[in-house]
Write an enzyme that holds these catalytic residues in place. Structure first.
Site, PDB file in Angstrom:
ATOM      1  N   GLY A 233     -22.803 -50.643 -56.484  1.00 20.66           N
ATOM      2  CA  GLY A 233     -22.970 -51.607 -55.400  1.00 20.66           C
ATOM      3  C   GLY A 233     -22.960 -53.048 -55.859  1.00 20.66           C
TER       4      GLY A 233
ATOM      5  N   GLY B 229     -20.588 -47.178 -61.888  1.00 22.27           N
ATOM      6  CA  GLY B 229     -20.979 -48.487 -61.367  1.00 22.27           C
ATOM      7  C   GLY B 229     -19.862 -49.500 -61.481  1.00 22.27           C
TER       8      GLY B 229
ATOM      9  N   ASP C 177     -17.576 -36.313 -57.339  1.00 20.90           N
ATOM     10  CA  ASP C 177     -18.392 -37.420 -57.821  1.00 20.90           C
ATOM     11  C   ASP C 177     -19.814 -37.299 -57.285  1.00 20.90           C
ATOM     12  OD1 ASP C 177     -18.998 -39.817 -59.080  1.00 20.90           O
ATOM     13  OD2 ASP C 177     -18.338 -41.045 -57.391  1.00 20.90           O
TER      14      ASP C 177
END
Length: 220
Positions: free
Chosen positions: A189, A219, A79
Site C-alpha cells: 500500500g 510490497g 498470492d
C-alpha cells in the site's frame, strides 16, 4: 511455457537476477504481463488472489492457456493464500504455485500449518511460498477509524516484524517451502504522510547468504 515457481526462482537465485510477479486483475493485465515478459525475454510470475474475479476457475484457465503458449516461462501463483479451504480450492484449480500466508501466527503455529500444506502441494506438483516476519500494510484505518493489527505507522512498527535470520533458516528446513517471503522494510500500500520508504539491504544480504531457497519481496 507453464512452470511452477520453483524452477523459475531457483535459476534466478543461481544466476543472480529477480523475477517480477505482478498481480493480474483482469484478462487484459494477463495479456499485457505476458507480452511484456516476452518482449524482455524474461520469466514472469502471475500473482492471482481469490478476490480477482467472480469466476476464478475460468480466469486461471485463461492464464494457463496464455502461459502454455508463451515464449517465456510463466508461473501462476495464488498470492497471500488464506484459509485451508481456499488453499485446497486453488490446488484443484491447478495453480502452479501457491503462497500460504501464515505470517501473523506465532513461529511454531506458522510452521505447523505451512508444513501440512507443503506436503499436499508437493504431492500434486505445486510449489509453495510462505512468509516469515510480516510485511505490513499502509492501507490505514477502517470505516470506524480503527487501524488494523498489521498497519504500519512508524519505522519501529516495521522493524518489529522483520524476518530473523536464524528463524528463517530453521523455518525453511522444517517446512520444506520452495521460496520464502521476507520482511526487510517493504510494505503493502501507500506510505502515510511523513513516513519515507527504507529497506534493510544488509538484512537482505544476510538472509540471502543463510537461507537455501530463493527469497521473495512483497510490497511496493
Amino acid at each position: 511455457m507453464l512452470y511452477t515457481m520453483k524452477p523459475i526462482l531457483d535459476k534466478a537465485r543461481e544466476d543472480h537476477y529477480a523475477v517480477a510477479a505482478p498481480n493480474v486483475l483482469d484478462y487484459k493485465t494477463i495479456d499485457v504481463a505476458i507480452k511484456t515478459a516476452e518482449k524482455k525475454n524474461a520469466p514472469i510470475i502471475l500473482n492471482v488472489t481469490f478476490e480477482t474475479n467472480d469466476d476464478l476457475s475460468t480466469f486461471v484457465n485463461y492464464a494457463k492457456d496464455k502461459a502454455i503458449h508463451s515464449k517465456v516461462p510463466v508461473a501462476i501463483n495464488l498470492d497471500h493464500g488464506g484459509d485451508y479451504e481456499q488453499i485446497i480450492k486453488s490446488l484443484k484449480m491447478d495453480f502452479t504455485s501457491i503462497m500460504v500466508d501464515r505470517s501473523m501466527l506465532e513461529f511454531e503455529d506458522n510452521i505447523k500449518e505451512v508444513s501440512e500444506i507443503v506436503k499436499i502441494a508437493h504431492t500434486l506438483g505445486c510449489s509453495v511460498e510462505a512468509e516469515l516476519g510480516h510485511v505490513g500494510t499502509n492501507i490505514g484505518a477502517d470505516s470506524e477509524g480503527m487501524l488494523g493489527s498489521n498497519t504500519i505507522i512508524t519505522e519501529e512498527d516495521k522493524k518489529a516484524t522483520f524476518t530473523k535470520v536464524e528463524e528463517a533458516v530453521e523455518y525453511v528446513e522444517r517446512t520444506k517451502v520452495d521460496c520464502l517471503a521476507v520482511a526487510i522494510g517493504t510494505v503493502h500500500g501507500l506510505y502515510p504522510k511523513g513516513l519515507k520508504p527504507s529497506i534493510d539491504f544488509e538484512l537482505l544480504k544476510k538472509l540471502r547468504d543463510a537461507v537455501k531457497v530463493p527469497l521473495v519481496i512483497h510490497g511496493g
